[in-house]
Design a protein around this motif. Structure first.
Motif, PDB file in Angstrom:
ATOM      1  N   ASP A  92       0.802  -1.226   0.000  1.00  0.00           N
ATOM      2  CA  ASP A  92       0.000   0.000   0.000  1.00  0.00           C
ATOM      3  C   ASP A  92       0.836   1.279   0.000  1.00  0.00           C
ATOM      4  O   ASP A  92       0.302   2.371   0.168  1.00  0.00           O
ATOM      5  CB  ASP A  92      -0.971   0.021   1.188  1.00  0.00           C
ATOM      6  N   ARG A  93       2.138   1.161  -0.171  1.00  0.00           N
ATOM      7  CA  ARG A  93       2.983   2.330  -0.324  1.00  0.00           C
ATOM      8  C   ARG A  93       4.221   1.932  -1.119  1.00  0.00           C
ATOM      9  O   ARG A  93       4.508   0.743  -1.291  1.00  0.00           O
ATOM     10  CB  ARG A  93       3.389   2.921   1.034  1.00  0.00           C
ATOM     11  N   SER A  94       4.931   2.920  -1.620  1.00  0.00           N
ATOM     12  CA  SER A  94       6.065   2.645  -2.500  1.00  0.00           C
ATOM     13  C   SER A  94       7.173   1.913  -1.756  1.00  0.00           C
ATOM     14  O   SER A  94       7.491   2.237  -0.611  1.00  0.00           O
ATOM     15  CB  SER A  94       6.615   3.952  -3.071  1.00  0.00           C
ATOM     16  N   ASN A  95       7.742   0.936  -2.428  1.00  0.00           N
ATOM     17  CA  ASN A  95       8.929   0.245  -1.923  1.00  0.00           C
ATOM     18  C   ASN A  95      10.160   0.782  -2.647  1.00  0.00           C
ATOM     19  O   ASN A  95      10.075   1.167  -3.815  1.00  0.00           O
ATOM     20  CB  ASN A  95       8.818  -1.258  -2.187  1.00  0.00           C
ATOM     21  N   PRO A  96      11.304   0.805  -1.994  1.00  0.00           N
ATOM     22  CA  PRO A  96      12.522   1.233  -2.696  1.00  0.00           C
ATOM     23  C   PRO A  96      12.873   0.265  -3.811  1.00  0.00           C
ATOM     24  O   PRO A  96      12.590  -0.934  -3.719  1.00  0.00           O
ATOM     25  CB  PRO A  96      13.579   1.241  -1.590  1.00  0.00           C
ATOM     26  N   VAL A  97      13.476   0.783  -4.868  1.00  0.00           N
ATOM     27  CA  VAL A  97      13.908  -0.068  -5.978  1.00  0.00           C
ATOM     28  C   VAL A  97      15.162  -0.813  -5.549  1.00  0.00           C
ATOM     29  O   VAL A  97      16.156  -0.195  -5.164  1.00  0.00           O
ATOM     30  CB  VAL A  97      14.199   0.778  -7.230  1.00  0.00           C
ATOM     31  N   PRO A  98      15.153  -2.139  -5.590  1.00  0.00           N
ATOM     32  CA  PRO A  98      16.334  -2.885  -5.131  1.00  0.00           C
ATOM     33  C   PRO A  98      17.448  -2.876  -6.165  1.00  0.00           C
ATOM     34  O   PRO A  98      17.208  -2.781  -7.371  1.00  0.00           O
ATOM     35  CB  PRO A  98      15.783  -4.307  -4.939  1.00  0.00           C
ATOM     36  N   SER A  99      18.650  -2.952  -5.671  1.00  0.00           N
ATOM     37  CA  SER A  99      19.795  -3.154  -6.554  1.00  0.00           C
ATOM     38  C   SER A  99      19.772  -4.598  -7.044  1.00  0.00           C
ATOM     39  O   SER A  99      18.960  -5.416  -6.602  1.00  0.00           O
ATOM     40  CB  SER A  99      21.094  -2.891  -5.798  1.00  0.00           C
ATOM     41  N   LEU A 100      20.693  -4.915  -7.949  1.00  0.00           N
ATOM     42  CA  LEU A 100      20.772  -6.284  -8.451  1.00  0.00           C
ATOM     43  C   LEU A 100      21.041  -7.260  -7.314  1.00  0.00           C
ATOM     44  O   LEU A 100      20.424  -8.334  -7.220  1.00  0.00           O
ATOM     45  CB  LEU A 100      21.863  -6.371  -9.521  1.00  0.00           C
ATOM     46  N   ARG A 101      21.958  -6.889  -6.430  1.00  0.00           N
ATOM     47  CA  ARG A 101      22.265  -7.761  -5.287  1.00  0.00           C
ATOM     48  C   ARG A 101      21.057  -7.904  -4.369  1.00  0.00           C
ATOM     49  O   ARG A 101      20.740  -9.011  -3.920  1.00  0.00           O
ATOM     50  CB  ARG A 101      23.459  -7.189  -4.521  1.00  0.00           C
ATOM     51  N   VAL A 105      10.883 -10.414  -8.899  1.00  0.00           N
ATOM     52  CA  VAL A 105      11.473  -9.718 -10.039  1.00  0.00           C
ATOM     53  C   VAL A 105      11.483  -8.230  -9.726  1.00  0.00           C
ATOM     54  O   VAL A 105      10.449  -7.649  -9.399  1.00  0.00           O
ATOM     55  CB  VAL A 105      10.677  -9.992 -11.332  1.00  0.00           C
ATOM     56  N   ALA A 106      12.637  -7.606  -9.802  1.00  0.00           N
ATOM     57  CA  ALA A 106      12.731  -6.178  -9.512  1.00  0.00           C
ATOM     58  C   ALA A 106      12.108  -5.376 -10.646  1.00  0.00           C
ATOM     59  O   ALA A 106      12.236  -5.716 -11.817  1.00  0.00           O
ATOM     60  CB  ALA A 106      14.174  -5.766  -9.310  1.00  0.00           C
ATOM     61  N   HIS A 107      11.440  -4.299 -10.278  1.00  0.00           N
ATOM     62  CA  HIS A 107      10.800  -3.421 -11.259  1.00  0.00           C
ATOM     63  C   HIS A 107      11.257  -1.998 -10.969  1.00  0.00           C
ATOM     64  O   HIS A 107      10.873  -1.408  -9.962  1.00  0.00           O
ATOM     65  CB  HIS A 107       9.272  -3.536 -11.140  1.00  0.00           C
ATOM     66  N   VAL A 108      12.099  -1.471 -11.852  1.00  0.00           N
ATOM     67  CA  VAL A 108      12.621  -0.130 -11.645  1.00  0.00           C
ATOM     68  C   VAL A 108      11.495   0.883 -11.679  1.00  0.00           C
ATOM     69  O   VAL A 108      11.455   1.843 -10.915  1.00  0.00           O
ATOM     70  CB  VAL A 108      13.695   0.205 -12.703  1.00  0.00           C
ATOM     71  N   GLY A 109      10.510   0.669 -12.544  1.00  0.00           N
ATOM     72  CA  GLY A 109       9.413   1.621 -12.673  1.00  0.00           C
ATOM     73  C   GLY A 109       9.862   2.791 -13.504  1.00  0.00           C
ATOM     74  O   GLY A 109      10.836   3.467 -13.172  1.00  0.00           O
TER      75      GLY A 109
END
Length: 987
Positions: free
Chosen positions: A481-490, A571-575
């Motif tokens: 319900d709120r933005s999550n930080p974009v994770p790095s590859l690691r 799966v990371a999503h930069v957005g």
């Protein structure tokens, strides 16, 4: 030091605090937002009026108040930045302009950033910033002198700026050459305006130089200069939209229609909802009479660069669709009811193979990062199909060509931009009947992602599969319900390992089949059977995207296919920032179309969100992540309320000490159905550790045992379920208690009645009478005698008792004799007082400036402050009152001339105090506090303090001599006289 809540003159109850059985309703949130918006607007209007009247200092005060009330409003940030510039606060202006330039690519902010740097004599930085600004934006005449100055100071040949009308202004010391993409097109150009050659927009760079020396602003990024923000939609009267050129807002843009004719957008829009400050959208309208007759299908509208407007191609008939006028519309617009199909028989299916499809357009570095993770993780028998939707970035196109030549990808390239749905369909067609893994180009994938998604497609009734991601709406993790930080590859790989370890390897190993209302297109596995039966994405109505995957899934659901979650994969999503300022408009338009095509879609999603079938999965993931963070360390569990304030600060500071000592610091907060467990220093990292009590108490206890909690430390129990009071007993561990206020014997907490008077701590009968009349804050039905008995038992049973001041210890032990309570001050008063200025008379003829700090509720002294303001106004006393903080009724104080800054963040308070230029601090609390952080802020700012002689505030002032403790209850005129006598003017 209890929760700082405003107390009105009415009967109150525990409902004032959110917590067990009580939550803040959407209506209450809406009312709060409305009130804050109104107050921010009022402050903004006052600020503008003051500035227009020539009072820059007062205007800036009001504008900054508005900014603090609406921190995400970029228009307020812009207005405050301008006022700071006028007031000579260049560093504050620079900070705001830099943020606006970085966040919104705002031309005006870019040039004002340069101006601030010049005035601050940071000329090297100014030169760099001017180079960047001139290379991306059109420079207005107002900026020309500063460009002259910077070019001269930096020893440059001169400078240049270009306009979207095809003209180039050059200011150079000697003749220069003009090059487009490295090809010389003119030479010997001198100072003045020059017309660019036909087709200049098709180039990437424009250079103005002599030999190898460039003028300031060269090379010019033509794509940045000519970029258009736009939007178009159909309505019952034809087509409407807006367009503008952010790098040159004064330019009148032109829209090219489907038949090659042109339309100038001259009039400014008045009601476009834009997140971009100073947006100057220009509107256009194509009347229905000018549209092709009958059913023309989607129509293309393009900007001067040949790019499709956002929302185009647009089908004129969607205007009738969304307004409900569907009579006679083509069959493609007939609604498909949500979940109208019968469930399909489920069984194992044989996969015809699998292909990855990735539509790409821009953002070269992000796209290449995605492709690198895909190419190293895809099995050899899984082709990677990339659809280049006419990328405007040569570097990206060249990189894709290299991959294709090396045989690493199958490349499909469009000759013009056609949008995500068409690009996705072209890739799916090229897959020749395989299962599809559709992937956004701004994602990062881990090892094994293909295998896990395919494992979920093994059932014949599965249509689509969606994994977890940091940014995937209903499939977001950790927070939904709120933005999550974009994770790095690691970080992505670590998150994926967590998901895999906790949730298994998917359907093939017995994973849960959690059904979704629709898939999410950032990473979407689609079975070949589903594609064969349902068809492809609709290319006719969703334009560049938003909603096409939802429409596909709803059509698939109507045929009985299911859409599954894959929580075992992350799966990371930069957005991306695709569609720029039109993002909201396109999303809103397409959602309208989606609901018209599929009645009940919104309700379907709302029901899913309410049921929250993924909550238990997310909670298991959070629990496992917290256990990994703990790494076997012993833990301390601190129980606190959910109101922040001084209690929250103490919990944070004690947690830092525990962590420094090698222990895990945990906190327990209340919520409407139970409690929330969190890691104190990373409270946003584990948002799913919510437990409904008493039903889920066993699960909470199991987790706390696994975390090796060695002690429960009570800070506040208000809002908590009854089970929390015996949590330490269930865990068979000790309980320590930190006493923050007088809730142990006073249901009203503050020792004040409903009229704002200190009660004097009467006997039990007096307390019963007070609570009967004015109500309490405990949120539970308990008598005074019951409260005293319970408190006596809990306090005496605790392993250790702590309180901040001797005054607090005396008050508690008077009600509960025999207790041993350790006094632990929360701040070092000697350190706070190091810079205090000794009391001295103010300057002759200047008013005495008195500053109050904090959130001032009734028991914190609101009425004292109000009465003092009235006394000053009535007798025209030479005293100015300011409040660095807020109250429940700022307006009444403001009407009496008090400067009220509004709410602040901890790191802002000292600057705000200094801006008031105060002579003395006033602590107006009329109740005995157990600590007073506001007093510490006053001392830290170098001021002496005046307070009433009771509680922690009186004790600390008396012990230190850093101010004056005066009798409680003295009238306002005496308080004013005391202030003026000791700190006022010497006249």
């Amino acid at each position: 030091m209890s929760a700082d809540r405003s107390v009105s003159r009415r009967r109150t109850s525990g409902a004032a605090f959110a917590g067990f059985g009580r939550t803040v309703s959407e209506k209450e949130r809406a009312l709060w937002r409305e009130a804050m918006s109104r107050r921010a607007q009022e402050a903004f209007s006052r600020g503008q009026a003051a500035l227009q009247g020539g009072n820059i200092s007062l205007g800036l005060f009001w504008l900054e108040r508005a900014e603090r009330m609406s921190r995400t409003n970029p228009n307020l940030k812009w207005a405050v930045g301008l006022a700071c510039l006028s007031a000579g606060r260049l560093a504050d202006c620079l900070l705001r302009m830099r943020e606006l330039r970085e966040t919104y690519a705002l031309r005006e902010a870019a040039f004002l950033e340069v101006l601030c740097l010049v005035r601050l004599e940071r000329l090297d930085e100014a030169g760099c910033r001017m180079q960047d600004a001139l290379s991306r934006f059109h420079a207005t005449p107002e900026t020309h002198p500063i460009a002259d100055q910077i070019a001269a100071a930096g020893g440059r040949l001169g400078w240049m700026t270009a306009s979207n009308n095809g003209t180039l202004l050059i200011r150079a010391a000697r003749p220069v050459r003009l090059l487009l993409d490295g090809q010389e097109v003119a030479t010997g150009l001198k100072d003045g305006v020059h017309v660019l050659s036909e087709g200049w927009r098709l180039a990437r760079q424009l250079e103005v130089r002599s030999g190898r020396r460039h003028v300031l602003g060269s090379p010019l990024d033509i794509a940045a200069l000519t970029r258009c923000e736009s939007f178009v939609e159909a309505d019952i009267d034809g087509l409407t939209g807006w367009i503008w050129t952010p790098a040159e807002p004064e330019h009148v843009p032109q829209v090219t229609l489907w038949d090659g004719s042109h339309l100038r957008a001259e009039a400014f829009a008045q009601d476009v909802d834009s997140d971009i400050p100073l947006a100057r959208n220009r509107i256009f309208h194509v009347p229905a009479a000018l549209l092709p007759p009958g059913d023309p299908g989607p129509l293309e509208l393009r900007d001067a660069n040949g790019h499709l407007l956002t929302g185009a191609p647009v089908d004129p008939l969607t205007g009738r669709l969304v307004t409900g006028q569907t009579g006679g519309l083509a069959a493609r617009f007939q609604p498909v009811a949500v979940r109208s199909g019968m469930p399909r028989a489920s069984g194992l299916r044989a996969s015809p193979g699998c292909a990855v499809v990735i539509p790409v357009y821009a953002a070269c570095s992000t796209t290449m990062a995605c492709l690198r993770t895909v190419l190293v993780t895809c099995p050899a028998d899984v082709p990677v199909i990339v659809v280049d939707d006419a990328s405007p970035e040569p570097a990206l196109a060249s990189a894709l060509d290299r991959f294709a030549e090396e045989g690493r990808i199958l490349l499909i390239r469009h000759d013009r931009n056609r949008g995500f749905p068409i690009s996705a369909n072209d890739g799916i067609r090229a897959a020749e009947g395989r299962d599809i893994l559709l992937l956004n180009s701004d994602t990062l994938v881990p090892a094994g992602w293909v295998e896990r998604l395919r494992a979920r497609l093994i059932q014949s009734d599965t249509g689509t599969v969606t994994p977890f991601s940091n940014d995937a709406t209903i499939m977001s993790y950790p927070s939904v319900d709120r933005s999550n930080p974009v994770p790095s590859l690691r970080e992505m790989r670590a998150m994926d390992r967590l998901c895999r370890d906790v949730c298994g390897d998917g359907a093939g190993t017995g994973g849960d089949r959690i059904e979704l209302p629709t898939a999410h297109g950032f990473c979407m596995a689609i079975s070949a059977d589903c594609l064969l039966e349902v068809g492809l994405f609709r290319e006719d109505i969703f334009a560049q995207g938003y909603g096409e995957e939802n429409d596909f899934c709803l059509r698939a659901s109507a045929k009985g296919f299911r859409h599954l979650a894959a929580p075992e994969l992350f799966v990371a999503h930069v957005g991306s920032a695709s569609f720029g300022g039109a993002r909201k408009a396109l999303g809103a338009r397409n959602l309208q179309i989606l609901n018209a095509l599929h009645p009940g879609y919104n309700q379907l999603v709302k029901c899913f969100i309410k049921a929250d079938p993924l909550h238990e999965t997310r909670r298991r993931l959070d629990a496992a992540a917290l256990l990994r963070l703990a790494a076997g360390r012993p833990a301390v569990l601190m129980v606190q309320h959910d109101a922040g304030g001084g209690v929250g600060r103490v919990v944070r500071e004690r947690s830092a000490a525990f962590e420094a000592a090698g222990e895990l610091a945990l906190a327990l907060r209340p919520h409407a159905t139970g409690c929330l467990l969190e890691h104190v220093s990373e409270e946003k990292r584990f948002p799913n550790l919510k437990f409904s009590l008493p039903r889920e108490l066993p699960g909470l206890l199991d987790l706390l045992r696994s975390l090796r909690v060695r002690v429960v430390e009570w800070h506040h129990l208000i809002g908590h379920a009854p089970a929390i009071r015996t949590l330490h007993e269930a865990l068979d561990i000790p309980c320590d208690i930190f006493i923050h206020d007088h809730i142990w014997f006073c249901p009203r907490i503050s020792l004040c009645d409903g009229e704002g008077r200190y009660c004097g701590e009467p006997d039990q009968a007096g307390c019963e009478k007070c609570v009967s009349r004015w109500g309490g804050y405990l949120g539970e039905d308990i008598s005074i005698s019951g409260l005293l008995a319970r408190s006596a038992h809990e306090l005496s049973s605790a392993r250790a008792l702590m309180a901040p001041t001797d005054d607090t210890v005396r008050r508690i032990t008077r009600h509960f004799p025999g207790l041993t309570i350790q006094t632990i001050p929360l701040e070092d008063d000697a350190e706070l007082q190091a810079d205090i200025r000794a009391a001295r008379p103010g300057l002759s003829g200047q008013p005495l400036r008195v500053c109050v700090v904090g959130g001032i509720s009734q028991w914190k002294g609101y009425d004292v402050l109000l009465d003092l303001a009235r006394e000053i106004r009535a007798h025209r006393l030479p005293i100015e009152l300011s409040l660095v903080g807020h109250t429940h009724d700022d307006d009444a104080l403001i009407a009496l001339g008090v400067r009220v800054t509004g709410e602040y963040r901890e790191n802002e308070v000292q600057d705000l105090i200094r801006q008031q230029k105060p002579d003395v601090g006033l602590i107006p609390s009329i109740a005995p506090e157990t600590w007073c952080y506001a007093l510490g802020q006053v001392w830290r700012s170098g001021l002496e303090a005046v307070c009433f002689d009771l509680g922690a505030q009186g004790e600390r002032v008396r012990k230190s001599g850093a101010g004056l403790a005066i009798p409680l209850g003295i009238p306002a005129f005496q308080l004013a006289a005391i202030l003026m006598r000791k700190w006022g003017s010497s006249r």
